[in-house]
Design an enzyme around this catalytic site. Structure first.
Site, mmCIF file in Angstrom:
data_model
loop_
_atom_site.group_PDB
_atom_site.id
_atom_site.type_symbol
_atom_site.label_atom_id
_atom_site.label_comp_id
_atom_site.label_asym_id
_atom_site.label_seq_id
_atom_site.Cartn_x
_atom_site.Cartn_y
_atom_site.Cartn_z
ATOM 1 N N ARG A 52 0.834 -1.211 0.000
ATOM 2 C CA ARG A 52 0.000 0.000 0.000
ATOM 3 C C ARG A 52 0.868 1.262 0.000
ATOM 4 O O ARG A 52 0.554 2.245 -0.675
ATOM 5 C CB ARG A 52 -0.949 -0.006 1.219
ATOM 6 C CG ARG A 52 -1.922 1.150 1.214
ATOM 7 C CD ARG A 52 -3.002 1.007 2.272
ATOM 8 N NE ARG A 52 -2.494 1.203 3.616
ATOM 9 C CZ ARG A 52 -3.220 1.088 4.724
ATOM 10 N NH1 ARG A 52 -4.503 0.741 4.651
ATOM 11 N NH2 ARG A 52 -2.690 1.274 5.917
ATOM 12 N N LYS A 151 -2.395 7.178 0.995
ATOM 13 C CA LYS A 151 -2.179 7.506 2.413
ATOM 14 C C LYS A 151 -1.125 8.605 2.443
ATOM 15 O O LYS A 151 0.063 8.361 2.670
ATOM 16 C CB LYS A 151 -1.758 6.250 3.184
ATOM 17 C CG LYS A 151 -2.015 6.348 4.676
ATOM 18 C CD LYS A 151 -1.976 4.987 5.328
ATOM 19 C CE LYS A 151 -1.907 5.060 6.842
ATOM 20 N NZ LYS A 151 -3.002 5.720 7.515
ATOM 21 N N GLU A 184 -15.958 6.701 5.595
ATOM 22 C CA GLU A 184 -15.187 6.053 6.674
ATOM 23 C C GLU A 184 -15.078 7.024 7.824
ATOM 24 O O GLU A 184 -15.634 8.118 7.775
ATOM 25 C CB GLU A 184 -13.799 5.658 6.143
ATOM 26 C CG GLU A 184 -12.985 6.853 5.664
ATOM 27 C CD GLU A 184 -11.590 6.477 5.172
ATOM 28 O OE1 GLU A 184 -11.068 5.420 5.569
ATOM 29 O OE2 GLU A 184 -11.019 7.265 4.398
HETATM 30 N N1 PMP Z 1 -9.062 5.054 7.201
HETATM 31 C C1 PMP Z 1 -8.149 6.006 7.448
HETATM 32 C C2 PMP Z 1 -8.412 7.394 6.982
HETATM 33 C C3 PMP Z 1 -6.959 5.685 8.124
HETATM 34 O O1 PMP Z 1 -6.035 6.617 8.359
HETATM 35 C C4 PMP Z 1 -6.743 4.354 8.554
HETATM 36 C C5 PMP Z 1 -5.472 3.962 9.241
HETATM 37 N N2 PMP Z 1 -5.285 4.603 10.461
HETATM 38 C C6 PMP Z 1 -7.753 3.402 8.310
HETATM 39 C C7 PMP Z 1 -8.880 3.785 7.612
HETATM 40 C C8 PMP Z 1 -7.592 1.967 8.742
HETATM 41 O O2 PMP Z 1 -6.630 1.353 7.918
HETATM 42 P P1 PMP Z 1 -5.739 0.135 8.449
HETATM 43 O O3 PMP Z 1 -6.661 -0.933 8.858
HETATM 44 O O4 PMP Z 1 -4.908 -0.239 7.267
HETATM 45 O O5 PMP Z 1 -4.938 0.658 9.598
#
Ligand code: PMP
Length: 286
Positions: A52, A151, A184
Site C-alpha cells: 500500500r 495515504k 469512513e
Molecule cells: N481510514 C483512514 C483514513 C486511516 O487513516 C486508517 C489507518 N489509520 C484506516 C482507515 C484503517 O486502515 P488500516 O486498517 O490499514 O490501519
C-alpha cells in the site's frame, strides 16, 4: 538509552532525528506514510502495508529509494534497535528537500523515516462499552481530487472532521462522501451488521483501503458470515444491529451511538466480539 529513529539509512537517537525545514513533507504534505503494528515481533500483514505504501507513492509519482524487501528489513531493524516486539510503526516517505516552489521534480531525493512507538490504543473500557460517535459536516476528499486511497502526509481532511468530533465530545467521526454516502471515519474504516450479514462501504465511496478492513472481510467470510462491500447511508447505520470500526491501532471497536441514535441494543454486539477474537488470533499467529 533513548528511542532510536531510522532516518534515510541510519538509526539515530530520537532527539537527533531531524529533517530540513525545506522538506516537502513539511512545506506541502508532499509524501506518503504507513501505520503498522507488530505483535510478538511479527508485523501484522506486513506485505500488504508495504504494497500500500508503494502504491501510494506511485500515485503521487514518488519513487521510494528502497526495494520492498529492504524497506521491510529496515522496519525490523528499527524494532530490534529499540528492543520492541509489540509496537506501532510509522513509515514516512517525504519527497525531500526542494526549493519553495511547487515543482516536485526539483527535489534532491526522498527521505525515509521509520519511527516505532508504543501503541496508542483507545482506552480499554471503550472496548467493553463501545464508542459514541457523530457524523462530521466535513466531506471526505473526492477520489478525483486527492484520492483517499493515497495515504498521503496531508491528513487535513481527516483532521477537520476529527476536530468536529472532539468539539462534540466524541473521539471519532464519520465522514460522508460528496454524494452523501458513508465513507469512513477519520482514522478507521466502518462496518455494520444487519440481519446477520456485514456491510462496509466500497473503495469507490472514497476510503482508505484499510488492511484491518480487508482482514475482517476475509475472516468473516471464512467463518461463514456474509460480508459485502456496498454503499451505505446514514439510515443504514442508524438502523443497523451492530456497528464497528477497524484500524491498525484500534483493531476492531464497537460503536453504540451515532448522532444521538442508539445502535442495536446499545452494547457491543456478538459479531463484533467474534470478529475481534478472530482478528487477535490471526495477529497472534494462531
Ligand atoms: N481510514 C483512514 C483514513 C486511516 O487513516 C486508517 C489507518 N489509520 C484506516 C482507515 C484503517 O486502515 P488500516 O486498517 O490499514 O490501519
Amino acid at each position: 538509552m533513548g528511542l532510536k529513529v531510522y532516518v534515510s539509512g541510519q538509526l539515530v537517537e530520537k532527539d537527533e532525528a531531524r529533517i530540513s525545514v525545506f522538506d516537502r513533507g513539511l512545506l506541502y504534505g508532499d509524501g506518503v506514510f504507513e501505520g503498522l503494528r507488530a505483535y510478538g515481533g511479527t508485523i501484522f500483514r506486513c506485505r500488504q502495508h508495504v504494497d500500500r505504501l508503494f502504491d501510494s507513492a506511485r500515485a503521487i509519482a514518488l519513487t521510494i529509494p528502497l526495494t520492498e524487501d529492504k524497506l521491510t528489513q529496515a522496519m525490523y531493524d528499527t524494532l530490534e534497535a529499540n528492543g520492541l516486539s509489540d509496537a506501532y510503526l510509522r513509515v514516512i516517505v517525504t519527497r525531500g528537500v526542494g526549493s519553495l516552489g511547487l515543482d516536485p521534480f526539483e527535489c534532491r531525493g526522498p527521505r525515509l523515516i521509520i519511527i516505532t512507538d508504543r501503541i496508542a490504543l483507545y482506552p480499554p473500557e471503550l472496548y467493553e462499552t463501545g464508542l459514541e460517535i457523530i457524523t462530521a459536516a466535513t466531506v471526505r476528499n473526492a477520489p478525483n481530487a486527492v484520492n483517499p486511497r493515497i495515504k498521503s502526509l496531508n491528513y487535513l481532511n481527516n483532521i477537520l472532521a476529527k476536530i468536529e468530533g472532539l468539539q462534540a465530545g466524541v473521539i471519532e467521526a464519520i465522514m460522508l462522501n460528496s454524494h452523501g454516502m458513508v465513507a469512513e471515519c477519520t482514522g478507521d474504516n466502518i462496518f455494520i451488521a444487519a440481519g446477520g450479514a456485514l456491510a462496509t462501504p466500497p473503495s469507490h465511496a472514497g476510503i482508505l483501503a484499510g488492511i484491518t478492513r480487508d482482514a475482517v472481510l476475509g475472516l468473516a467470510r471464512a467463518a461463514g458470515i456474509e460480508a459485502r462491500e456496498r454503499d451505505l447511508t446514514s439510515f443504514d447505520l442508524y438502523a443497523a444491529d451492530e456497528c464497528f470500526l477497524t484500524g491498525t491501532a484500534a483493531e476492531l471497536i464497537s460503536v453504540v451511538k451515532i448522532d444521538g441514535r442508539t445502535i442495536g441494543d446499545g452494547k457491543p454486539g456478538p459479531l463484533a466480539r467474534r470478529l475481534l477474537a478472530l482478528l487477535r488470533a490471526e495477529a497472534a499467529g494462531k
